[in-house]
Design an enzyme around this catalytic site. Structure first.
Site, PDB file in Angstrom:
ATOM      1  N   LYS A 113       0.815  -1.210   0.000  1.00  0.00           N
ATOM      2  CA  LYS A 113       0.000   0.000   0.000  1.00  0.00           C
ATOM      3  C   LYS A 113       0.851   1.265   0.000  1.00  0.00           C
ATOM      4  O   LYS A 113       0.388   2.314  -0.436  1.00  0.00           O
ATOM      5  CB  LYS A 113      -0.982  -0.035   1.160  1.00  0.00           C
ATOM      6  CG  LYS A 113      -1.991  -1.171   0.960  1.00  0.00           C
ATOM      7  CD  LYS A 113      -3.143  -1.145   1.905  1.00  0.00           C
ATOM      8  CE  LYS A 113      -4.190  -2.165   1.515  1.00  0.00           C
ATOM      9  NZ  LYS A 113      -3.733  -3.567   1.773  1.00  0.00           N
TER      10      LYS A 113
HETATM   11  C1  LIG Z   1      -4.419  -4.628   1.378  1.00  0.00           C
HETATM   12  C2  LIG Z   1      -3.663  -5.892   1.245  1.00  0.00           C
HETATM   13  C3  LIG Z   1      -4.107  -6.921   0.404  1.00  0.00           C
HETATM   14  C4  LIG Z   1      -5.400  -6.827  -0.372  1.00  0.00           C
HETATM   15  O1  LIG Z   1      -5.368  -5.831  -1.349  1.00  0.00           O
HETATM   16  P1  LIG Z   1      -6.749  -5.265  -1.942  1.00  0.00           P
HETATM   17  O2  LIG Z   1      -6.350  -4.108  -2.764  1.00  0.00           O
HETATM   18  O3  LIG Z   1      -7.594  -4.876  -0.765  1.00  0.00           O
HETATM   19  O4  LIG Z   1      -7.364  -6.380  -2.711  1.00  0.00           O
HETATM   20  C5  LIG Z   1      -3.318  -8.051   0.280  1.00  0.00           C
HETATM   21  N1  LIG Z   1      -2.171  -8.190   0.979  1.00  0.00           N
HETATM   22  C6  LIG Z   1      -1.729  -7.234   1.810  1.00  0.00           C
HETATM   23  C7  LIG Z   1      -0.475  -7.460   2.560  1.00  0.00           C
HETATM   24  C8  LIG Z   1      -2.456  -6.055   1.966  1.00  0.00           C
HETATM   25  O5  LIG Z   1      -2.009  -5.110   2.796  1.00  0.00           O
END
Ligand SMILES: *Cc1c(COP(=O)(O)O)cnc(C)c1O
Length: 468
Positions: A113
């Site tokens: 993210k």
């Molecule tokens: C947020 C996240 C996901 C999922 O991603 P989305 O965009 O919500 O589908 C998967 N793995 C990790 C480590 C995350 O932080």
């Protein structure tokens, strides 16, 4: 480039008008009026670009209200080796011939993210300074979104963050990462409930337009368009590193929860990037896998939402999913509104028509599911055979990728977090402590700044009122 809402509000909006927004006023999600098309000659030119240059080229197709020189500066400031650990920013790690991990988690909070959020921090500060406005970011997190948002916005001028998280449901490391921030513009609110309670509160507050306006409420949840756009870049970058020439096709497997990450892959594919399949990997919370297998989108209640060892995928409804369904139903906004505005709200879900279901394959989507035992086996196997330690979410992706691999087509698994964030499960799988970057050692013992609140929209509003 202008933007519209998936539920029919066709007021043309520029990028900066939706930059600070979450949902559109009609409750839909923003999408570009059309996906810019990228031809083979353009791809060939982009192949040799650095990550920051590539990001600038792609963002430029979607942003026409920030001067190019400014956009370039913001992007250059974001995607540096200093912030992301290497000049490649998202390097590929080959596991075996044709199977790669694409490392997206070397930013400040060790999860993918950061890729989008670090850019958002720059864009927000720029836009707020330019317009003399201020912004109170309200978000919901099951872990990684919250810390990524807080690390992107800490100390930024004109911005405060109010981050809701389900009390006691994040890993000790994730809690420490967020709650140890002492910046006065960062507010951690631990909600007595699950992630979806937090998300519902965010939606309820955002739907109170008077409150939203009075308190300058914005969002950085995964429904934010700019965030999704930033994630489109690494699909291109991964494609270029895994192929020699533009005719080649690659598949991606994406550990999925709110469908933000994989939706960026969908956008890249719609732009013309030669992606064959986009494989959504879920954990025990298999809303998406169920949909792609059956055409039935069935939102789960709190009691049916499992707490798993890949907690950032513990969702019961996928907040970005509406974007894909809008494209699936031929960009029919009334149909999308009937599915998400009416059927989901009244009946907790919907079933697409046979015709619509048959169209899914044409968009490249496939899916699979991984449970705790799969996660442990995958982490162990990857460690023993390749000496590579993967986190629990990436393990879900890798497990499903192995089931979905095709002969002669490179498979890229998006590595969405580093194992250090989920040490307990790593120890369970391989009996080894995952390495932790020096800057994050001992954070569990730092003093904490967090406020516990019931799952009550009015209490959250009152807190915001008292702190703005
Ligand atoms: C947020 C996240 C996901 C999922 O991603 P989305 O965009 O919500 O589908 C998967 N793995 C990790 C480590 C995350 O932080």
């Amino acid at each position: 480039m202008k933007y519209l809402s998936t539920r029919g509000d066709a007021t043309p909006r520029h990028f900066c008008e939706i930059l600070l927004e979450g949902l559109a006023p009609d409750g839909g999600l923003y999408l570009p009026q059309a996906y810019p098309q990228v031809d083979a000659a353009t791809l060939a030119r982009w192949r040799k670009l650095s990550y920051a240059e590539l990001a600038f080229q792609i963002l430029s197709l979607y942003i026409d209200d920030i001067p190019a020189a400014d956009l370039r500066t913001l992007v250059d400031r974001t995607y540096t080796a200093q912030v992301f650990g290497s000049a490649e920013i998202t390097p590929l790690k080959p596991l075996e011939p044709g199977l790669y991990l694409q490392a997206l988690s070397n930013g400040p909070t060790l999860a993918f993210k950061d890729m989008a959020m670090q850019l958002l921090g720059q864009l927000f500060e720029y836009q707020l300074a330019r317009t003399g406005r201020e912004l109170n970011i309200l978000g919901a997190t099951s872990g990684d979104t919250g810390s990524a948002a807080e690390y992107a916005m800490r100390g930024k001028r004109g911005v405060r963050v109010f981050m809701l998280s389900p009390e006691g449901r994040m890993s000790p490391f994730q809690q420490a990462q967020m709650f140890s921030l002492q910046d006065p513009n960062i507010h951690n609110l631990a909600i007595e409930g699950v992630f979806d309670d937090c998300q519902d509160i965010v939606k309820a507050v955002s739907n109170d337009l008077a409150f939203k306006q009075r308190h300058h409420i914005g969002t950085v949840n995964s429904i934010n368009w700019a965030r999704l756009l930033a994630q489109v870049v690494y699909y291109f970058f991964g494609y270029f590193r895994a192929t020699q020439a533009e005719g080649e096709v690659v598949d991606f497997t994406v550990p999925s929860g709110n469908f933000g990450n994989i939706c960026a892959g969908h956008v890249a594919r719609m732009m013309g990037l030669p992606i064959g399949r986009l494989v959504a990997a879920t954990n025990e919370n298999d809303v998406l896998d169920e949909f792609f297998r059956t055409g039935h989108y069935r939102v789960r209640g709190s009691r049916e939402t499992f707490e798993t060892s890949s907690p950032s995928m513990d969702i019961s409804k996928a907040s970005n999913f509406e974007r894909f369904v809008f494209d699936l139903v031929g960009r029919d906004a009334p149909r999308t509104a009937a599915l998400f505005g009416t059927a989901v709200a009244r009946e907790g879900g919907f079933r697409v028509s046979d015709d619509e279901f048959a169209r899914i394959a044409g968009f490249g989507f496939a899916s699979g599911k991984s449970v705790h035992a799969d996660r442990l086996a995958t982490i162990r196997d990857t460690w023993q055979r390749f000496g590579t330690m993967v986190d629990t979410h990436t393990a879900d992706g890798l497990k499903v990728a192995r089931e979905q691999r095709r002969d002669g087509v490179p498979m890229l698994v998006l590595e969405t977090a580093l194992p250090a964030k989920f040490a307990e499960t790593i120890r369970e799988a391989v009996g080894v402590e995952p390495p932790r970057p020096p800057a994050l050692q001992g954070i569990e013992s730092l003093p904490r700044r967090v406020q516990v609140l019931p799952a009550d929209t009015e209490r959250v509003k009152a807190y915001i009122r008292d702190h703005t």
